[in-house]
Design a protein around this motif. Structure first.
Motif, mmCIF file in Angstrom:
data_model
loop_
_atom_site.group_PDB
_atom_site.id
_atom_site.type_symbol
_atom_site.label_atom_id
_atom_site.label_comp_id
_atom_site.label_asym_id
_atom_site.label_seq_id
_atom_site.Cartn_x
_atom_site.Cartn_y
_atom_site.Cartn_z
ATOM 1 N N ILE A 159 0.843 -1.207 0.000
ATOM 2 C CA ILE A 159 0.000 0.000 0.000
ATOM 3 C C ILE A 159 0.874 1.251 0.000
ATOM 4 C CG2 ILE A 159 -1.649 1.366 1.350
ATOM 5 C CD1 ILE A 159 -2.842 -1.306 2.346
ATOM 6 N N HIS A 160 1.918 1.229 0.825
ATOM 7 C CA HIS A 160 2.813 2.388 0.929
ATOM 8 C C HIS A 160 3.500 2.695 -0.407
ATOM 9 C CE1 HIS A 160 6.536 4.566 2.226
ATOM 10 N NE2 HIS A 160 5.621 5.231 2.915
ATOM 11 N N SER A 161 3.757 1.652 -1.209
ATOM 12 C CA SER A 161 4.425 1.864 -2.493
ATOM 13 C C SER A 161 3.557 2.659 -3.469
ATOM 14 C CB SER A 161 4.802 0.515 -3.123
ATOM 15 O OG SER A 161 3.654 -0.181 -3.598
ATOM 16 N N PHE A 162 2.235 2.730 -3.203
ATOM 17 C CA PHE A 162 1.325 3.482 -4.065
ATOM 18 C C PHE A 162 1.211 4.949 -3.650
ATOM 19 C CE2 PHE A 162 0.129 -0.790 -5.132
ATOM 20 C CZ PHE A 162 -0.398 -0.728 -6.419
ATOM 21 N N PHE A 163 1.946 5.328 -2.606
ATOM 22 C CA PHE A 163 1.898 6.719 -2.139
ATOM 23 C C PHE A 163 2.753 7.602 -3.042
ATOM 24 C CE2 PHE A 163 0.773 6.061 2.656
ATOM 25 C CZ PHE A 163 -0.416 5.474 2.263
ATOM 26 N N MET A 164 2.282 7.809 -4.251
ATOM 27 C CA MET A 164 2.969 8.680 -5.199
ATOM 28 C C MET A 164 1.922 9.321 -6.102
ATOM 29 S SD MET A 164 4.604 5.943 -7.888
ATOM 30 C CE MET A 164 5.491 4.999 -6.653
ATOM 31 N N GLU A 165 2.314 10.390 -6.747
ATOM 32 C CA GLU A 165 1.379 11.093 -7.619
ATOM 33 C C GLU A 165 1.165 10.300 -8.898
ATOM 34 O OE1 GLU A 165 0.877 15.489 -9.738
ATOM 35 O OE2 GLU A 165 2.348 15.196 -8.128
ATOM 36 N N TRP A 166 -0.109 10.050 -9.240
ATOM 37 C CA TRP A 166 -0.439 9.261 -10.429
ATOM 38 C C TRP A 166 -0.171 10.043 -11.712
ATOM 39 C CZ3 TRP A 166 -1.014 4.624 -12.248
ATOM 40 C CH2 TRP A 166 -1.675 4.414 -13.464
ATOM 41 N N ASP A 167 0.522 9.387 -12.613
ATOM 42 C CA ASP A 167 0.795 9.947 -13.931
ATOM 43 C C ASP A 167 0.246 8.949 -14.937
ATOM 44 O OD1 ASP A 167 1.798 10.795 -16.332
ATOM 45 O OD2 ASP A 167 3.900 10.859 -15.706
ATOM 46 N N TRP A 168 -0.608 9.424 -15.874
ATOM 47 C CA TRP A 168 -1.236 8.494 -16.810
ATOM 48 C C TRP A 168 -0.221 7.762 -17.685
ATOM 49 C CZ3 TRP A 168 -5.817 6.519 -16.266
ATOM 50 C CH2 TRP A 168 -6.773 7.226 -15.526
ATOM 51 N N GLY A 169 0.993 8.312 -17.770
ATOM 52 C CA GLY A 169 2.049 7.610 -18.501
ATOM 53 C C GLY A 169 2.447 6.319 -17.794
ATOM 54 N N MET A 170 2.148 6.243 -16.477
ATOM 55 C CA MET A 170 2.463 5.030 -15.716
ATOM 56 C C MET A 170 1.579 3.864 -16.133
ATOM 57 S SD MET A 170 2.860 6.933 -12.031
ATOM 58 C CE MET A 170 3.096 5.460 -11.054
ATOM 59 N N MET A 171 0.433 4.180 -16.753
ATOM 60 C CA MET A 171 -0.466 3.120 -17.206
ATOM 61 C C MET A 171 0.230 2.229 -18.234
ATOM 62 S SD MET A 171 -3.533 1.892 -16.780
ATOM 63 C CE MET A 171 -4.638 3.185 -16.218
ATOM 64 N N VAL A 172 1.001 2.843 -19.121
ATOM 65 C CA VAL A 172 1.739 2.085 -20.136
ATOM 66 C C VAL A 172 2.767 1.188 -19.466
ATOM 67 C CG1 VAL A 172 3.274 2.247 -22.131
ATOM 68 C CG2 VAL A 172 1.408 3.893 -21.865
ATOM 69 N N SER A 173 3.491 1.742 -18.478
ATOM 70 C CA SER A 173 4.499 0.961 -17.760
ATOM 71 C C SER A 173 3.864 -0.207 -17.008
ATOM 72 C CB SER A 173 5.262 1.853 -16.778
ATOM 73 O OG SER A 173 5.998 2.834 -17.473
ATOM 74 N N CYS A 174 2.675 0.029 -16.426
ATOM 75 C CA CYS A 174 1.962 -1.053 -15.720
ATOM 76 C C CYS A 174 1.576 -2.164 -16.682
ATOM 77 C CB CYS A 174 0.712 -0.496 -15.035
ATOM 78 S SG CYS A 174 1.057 0.506 -13.570
ATOM 79 N N ALA A 175 1.135 -1.792 -17.877
ATOM 80 C CA ALA A 175 0.762 -2.787 -18.892
ATOM 81 C C ALA A 175 1.988 -3.598 -19.316
ATOM 82 C CB ALA A 175 0.146 -2.091 -20.106
ATOM 83 N N ILE A 176 3.134 -2.912 -19.457
ATOM 84 C CA ILE A 176 4.376 -3.603 -19.829
ATOM 85 C C ILE A 176 4.799 -4.561 -18.721
ATOM 86 C CG2 ILE A 176 6.850 -3.294 -20.277
ATOM 87 C CD1 ILE A 176 6.128 -0.612 -21.614
ATOM 88 N N VAL A 177 4.661 -4.124 -17.467
ATOM 89 C CA VAL A 177 5.019 -4.966 -16.323
ATOM 90 C C VAL A 177 4.162 -6.230 -16.290
ATOM 91 C CG1 VAL A 177 4.882 -5.117 -13.809
ATOM 92 C CG2 VAL A 177 5.996 -3.176 -14.854
ATOM 93 N N LEU A 178 2.867 -6.076 -16.533
ATOM 94 C CA LEU A 178 1.970 -7.244 -16.560
ATOM 95 C C LEU A 178 2.352 -8.189 -17.689
ATOM 96 C CD1 LEU A 178 -1.464 -5.539 -15.804
ATOM 97 C CD2 LEU A 178 -0.202 -7.091 -14.303
ATOM 98 N N PHE A 179 2.705 -7.634 -18.842
ATOM 99 C CA PHE A 179 3.156 -8.445 -19.989
ATOM 100 C C PHE A 179 4.427 -9.207 -19.622
ATOM 101 C CE2 PHE A 179 6.130 -8.614 -23.605
ATOM 102 C CZ PHE A 179 5.434 -9.480 -24.443
ATOM 103 N N LEU A 180 5.381 -8.528 -18.984
ATOM 104 C CA LEU A 180 6.635 -9.171 -18.574
ATOM 105 C C LEU A 180 6.373 -10.260 -17.537
ATOM 106 C CD1 LEU A 180 8.911 -6.002 -18.228
ATOM 107 C CD2 LEU A 180 9.075 -7.767 -19.992
ATOM 108 N N SER A 181 5.444 -10.010 -16.625
ATOM 109 C CA SER A 181 5.105 -10.991 -15.603
ATOM 110 C C SER A 181 4.505 -12.255 -16.216
ATOM 111 C CB SER A 181 4.121 -10.379 -14.599
ATOM 112 O OG SER A 181 3.784 -11.311 -13.592
ATOM 113 N N ILE A 182 3.603 -12.059 -17.168
ATOM 114 C CA ILE A 182 3.003 -13.208 -17.854
ATOM 115 C C ILE A 182 4.079 -14.002 -18.590
ATOM 116 C CG2 ILE A 182 1.443 -13.886 -19.729
ATOM 117 C CD1 ILE A 182 -0.311 -11.444 -18.880
ATOM 118 N N GLY A 183 5.004 -13.281 -19.249
ATOM 119 C CA GLY A 183 6.099 -13.943 -19.959
ATOM 120 C C GLY A 183 6.976 -14.740 -19.013
#
Length: 308
Positions: free
Chosen positions: A51-75
């Motif tokens: 929860i503490h790791s989410f204590f940051m200002e949201w940037d919509w550019g992070m959405m792309v990075s989150c999608a890449i992370v999920l792709f890497l995790s699945i791989g």
């Protein structure tokens, strides 16, 4: 910079592991106490850390990075699953279950999160928490099915039961909570934010000392067998090596690549021992896997980080 952070983190880990080892050997904490502390870590400090790791200002550019992370995790999960079913065909069935589970599931949450936070900070921990979502789903579905397959327990467990177990896992709930707080821009009262931050800061020292306590409870005699040695090579070298090679071909942020390789290079999870005992796996082999891979990962992890 990554190597310097990793070396500092590794020295801290060594000290915390040694402190935990001494605490257990001196009898300051008993077996039951250690087990209760594991629950404290898994159900309290680690979720608060996420929860503490989410204590940051949201940037919509992070959405792309989150999608890449999920792709890497699945791989990564595909690599670990395929590797687990290719490498242990000559082993007895009861031992195959343990070896395959230990290859599919790593200690990415319990050990990986604090290491990644130490190297990459809260930004790295945030993406590691996203990365672990598919990993935890695989852990409670495909990972569990390795033990249940052919035992009649698979149907008894039921898909809905497994789904509920995954979605109500405290670490997954922590991801929902953190995402809602960050996405909505809700500002928590200072006392509540400080409470979350305080509990979060306990996660790394607690989890590392627990590793030392676990090692102190094991008798190394007879734990190192050919099966354990081969498994350790697969878990710490082969799987992260494949992941390292594949991610090198992708045009991705070094931070995201580093997180993927570090989680892939994690040792055996404690659940391998617990589930082997419960579902007729090779419990002695699982204990050897945990002891040897955890000990050697203190050497192999810094080496992987040198290549990142």
């Amino acid at each position: 910079m990554v190597v310097k952070n990793m070396l500092n983190m590794q020295l801290m880990i060594f000290l915390l592991v040694i402190i935990g080892f001494c605490i257990r050997k001196k009898g300051i904490v008993g077996t039951e106490g250690r087990k209760n502390m594991v629950d404290l870590c898994l159900f309290v400090t680690l979720p608060f850390n996420i929860i503490h790791s989410f204590f940051m200002e949201w940037d919509w550019g992070m959405m792309v990075s989150c999608a890449i992370v999920l792709f890497l995790s699945i791989g990564y999960n595909v690599v670990s699953i395929v590797t687990s079913f290719v490498c242990y065909r000559k082993e007895p069935h009861y031992r195959q279950k343990t070896l395959r589970y230990g290859t599919i599931v790593s200690n990415g949450g319990f050990l990986g999160n604090p290491i990644i936070e130490g190297i990459y900070g809260s930004n790295g921990l945030f993406y590691a928490s996203i990365f672990m979502i598919p990993v935890r789903i695989v852990m409670w579905t495909i990972g569990m099915s390795v033990f249940m397959k052919g035992s009649g327990q698979e149907e008894k467990a039921g898909k809905h039961s497994l789904f509920r177990k995954v979605m109500t896992n405290p670490c997954i709930v922590a991801v929902y909570t953190g995402a809602i707080l960050m996405g909505s821009g809700i500002s928590l009262p200072t006392f509540l934010e400080n409470t979350i931050s305080g509990i979060s800061s306990c996660n790394t020292p607690l989890s590392m000392m627990l590793v030392g306590m676990m090692l102190a409870e094991m008798n190394p005699k007879g734990l190192l067998t050919k099966s354990v040695a081969f498994y350790t090579f697969v878990r710490l070298i082969v799987v992260p090596g494949i992941v390292f090679g594949l991610t090198a071909l992708l045009p991705i942020d070094p931070l995201l690549r580093g997180i993927t390789v570090i989680i892939a290079a994690m040792p055996t999870p404690i659940t391998a021992v617990l589930l082997s005992g419960k579902h007729d796996g090779d419990e002695q082999c699982a204990a050897g896997m945990l002891f040897v891979s955890t000990l050697l990962s203190l050497v192999t992890l810094p080496i992987w980080c040198m290549f990142l």
